[in-house]
Design a protein around this motif. Structure first.
Motif, mmCIF file in Angstrom:
data_model
loop_
_atom_site.group_PDB
_atom_site.id
_atom_site.type_symbol
_atom_site.label_atom_id
_atom_site.label_comp_id
_atom_site.label_asym_id
_atom_site.label_seq_id
_atom_site.Cartn_x
_atom_site.Cartn_y
_atom_site.Cartn_z
ATOM 1 N N GLU A 90 0.652 -1.245 0.068
ATOM 2 C CA GLU A 90 -0.034 -0.115 -0.002
ATOM 3 C C GLU A 90 0.811 1.120 0.084
ATOM 4 O O GLU A 90 2.020 1.319 0.390
ATOM 5 N N ARG A 91 0.338 2.419 -0.466
ATOM 6 C CA ARG A 91 1.182 3.521 -0.400
ATOM 7 C C ARG A 91 0.721 4.312 0.923
ATOM 8 O O ARG A 91 -0.437 4.555 1.250
ATOM 9 N N ARG A 92 1.829 4.612 1.731
ATOM 10 C CA ARG A 92 1.562 5.257 3.043
ATOM 11 C C ARG A 92 2.057 6.426 2.825
ATOM 12 O O ARG A 92 3.345 6.660 2.450
ATOM 13 N N THR A 93 1.528 7.453 3.382
ATOM 14 C CA THR A 93 2.475 8.880 3.594
ATOM 15 C C THR A 93 2.621 9.122 4.884
ATOM 16 O O THR A 93 1.690 9.125 5.996
ATOM 17 N N GLY A 94 3.843 9.726 5.207
ATOM 18 C CA GLY A 94 3.952 10.144 6.386
ATOM 19 C C GLY A 94 5.176 11.439 6.453
ATOM 20 O O GLY A 94 5.166 12.244 5.498
ATOM 21 N N ALA A 95 6.150 11.492 7.545
ATOM 22 C CA ALA A 95 6.933 12.623 7.565
ATOM 23 C C ALA A 95 8.461 12.203 7.890
ATOM 24 O O ALA A 95 8.465 10.911 8.535
ATOM 25 N N ALA A 96 9.155 12.824 7.485
ATOM 26 C CA ALA A 96 10.667 12.282 7.801
ATOM 27 C C ALA A 96 11.413 13.445 8.233
ATOM 28 O O ALA A 96 11.448 14.612 7.796
ATOM 29 N N ALA A 97 12.427 13.127 9.190
ATOM 30 C CA ALA A 97 13.419 14.016 9.527
ATOM 31 C C ALA A 97 14.971 13.210 9.695
ATOM 32 O O ALA A 97 14.957 12.295 10.139
ATOM 33 N N ARG A 98 16.219 13.875 9.521
ATOM 34 C CA ARG A 98 17.275 13.404 9.138
ATOM 35 C C ARG A 98 18.282 14.332 9.741
ATOM 36 O O ARG A 98 18.348 15.493 9.370
ATOM 37 N N LEU A 99 19.268 13.696 10.694
ATOM 38 C CA LEU A 99 20.335 14.333 11.153
ATOM 39 C C LEU A 99 21.484 14.009 10.388
ATOM 40 O O LEU A 99 21.725 12.618 10.546
ATOM 41 N N SER A 100 22.536 14.645 10.117
ATOM 42 C CA SER A 100 23.672 14.158 9.387
ATOM 43 C C SER A 100 24.964 14.896 9.699
ATOM 44 O O SER A 100 24.991 16.250 9.998
ATOM 45 N N LEU A 101 26.080 14.079 9.708
ATOM 46 C CA LEU A 101 27.407 14.436 9.816
ATOM 47 C C LEU A 101 28.259 14.431 8.583
ATOM 48 O O LEU A 101 28.104 12.935 8.235
ATOM 49 N N SER A 102 28.639 15.289 7.882
ATOM 50 C CA SER A 102 29.418 14.999 6.709
ATOM 51 C C SER A 102 31.039 15.653 6.613
ATOM 52 O O SER A 102 31.213 16.216 7.513
ATOM 53 N N ALA A 103 31.530 14.836 5.870
ATOM 54 C CA ALA A 103 33.027 15.255 5.556
ATOM 55 C C ALA A 103 33.405 14.909 4.007
ATOM 56 O O ALA A 103 33.388 14.106 3.588
ATOM 57 N N GLY A 104 33.126 16.139 3.573
ATOM 58 C CA GLY A 104 33.310 16.372 1.960
ATOM 59 C C GLY A 104 32.320 15.506 1.362
ATOM 60 O O GLY A 104 31.078 15.980 1.698
ATOM 61 N N VAL A 105 32.364 14.543 0.554
ATOM 62 C CA VAL A 105 31.241 13.898 -0.408
ATOM 63 C C VAL A 105 30.632 12.933 0.565
ATOM 64 O O VAL A 105 29.944 12.045 -0.043
ATOM 65 N N VAL A 106 31.247 12.382 1.786
ATOM 66 C CA VAL A 106 30.515 11.357 2.516
ATOM 67 C C VAL A 106 30.117 11.620 3.880
ATOM 68 O O VAL A 106 30.513 12.645 4.496
ATOM 69 N N ALA A 107 28.699 11.403 3.949
ATOM 70 C CA ALA A 107 28.076 11.627 5.324
ATOM 71 C C ALA A 107 27.443 10.574 5.956
ATOM 72 O O ALA A 107 26.903 9.447 5.247
ATOM 73 N N LEU A 108 27.373 10.672 7.205
ATOM 74 C CA LEU A 108 26.751 9.655 7.939
ATOM 75 C C LEU A 108 25.437 10.234 8.671
ATOM 76 O O LEU A 108 25.345 11.215 9.016
ATOM 77 N N TYR A 109 24.335 9.307 8.738
ATOM 78 C CA TYR A 109 22.901 10.082 9.310
ATOM 79 C C TYR A 109 22.197 9.159 9.994
ATOM 80 O O TYR A 109 22.351 7.854 9.908
#
Length: 164
Positions: free
Chosen positions: A112-131
């Motif tokens: 089924e198609r479900r709609t919701g909300a998203a939030a993301r916190l990330s730490l990046s170093a150049g072209v690479v990020a962890l989140y």
């Protein structure tokens, strides 16, 4: 002899090409605001209640960067192998130096198609990020709270443009 030297110097300067064809100042100190189009891959692990899984997908963003601050729009889509379905999210992103925050709408396609909300916190170093990302789907019977831990590898897809 001085007249010949002066004439040669003037002739050289008159024939020299213009140093600035695009109107930029000849010398600036500090950053210049620029727009960037970035794209790449994203992947990691999903935690839904007691069950965990893996996901893999892609991300595209348009961001304006100036003096270590950025603001823009992003969209991503990925496949979750545990639930055998897909997610797509999109919204606004902002950040300062290595710390970023984004959020917006989330779609889940798991039969089924479900709609919701998203939030993301990330730490990046150049072209690479962890989140770490949190998503909430209010119409889901189970797995309405989703936590993802992942990484991104993004590169510029076009030459930066824009002025301050």
């Amino acid at each position: 002899m001085n007249v010949r030297l002066a004439a040669a110097l003037l002739a050289t300067l008159a024939m020299a090409p213009a140093a600035r064809a695009d109107g930029d100042p000849p010398f600036t100190i500090g950053s210049r605001a620029r727009w960037f189009v970035l794209g790449g891959v994203t992947g990691g692990g999903t935690v839904n209640g007691d069950v965990s899984g893996r996901f893999l997908g892609g991300e595209l963003s348009l961001a304006r960067l100036n003096a270590g601050r950025y603001v823009g729009l992003y969209a991503d889509a990925y496949y979750d192998f545990r639930m055998e379905g897909a997610y797509a999210t999109g919204g606004v992103e902002l950040g300062y130096k290595v710390v970023g925050l984004d959020g917006g709408i989330a779609q889940r396609f798991d039969g089924e198609r479900r709609t919701g909300a998203a939030a993301r916190l990330s730490l990046s170093a150049g072209v690479v990020a962890l989140y770490v990302r949190y998503m909430y789907f209010p119409d889901a019977v189970m797995d309405d709270h989703v936590v993802q831990i992942g990484g991104m590898f993004k590169l510029p897809l076009a030459k930066p443009w824009g002025r301050r």
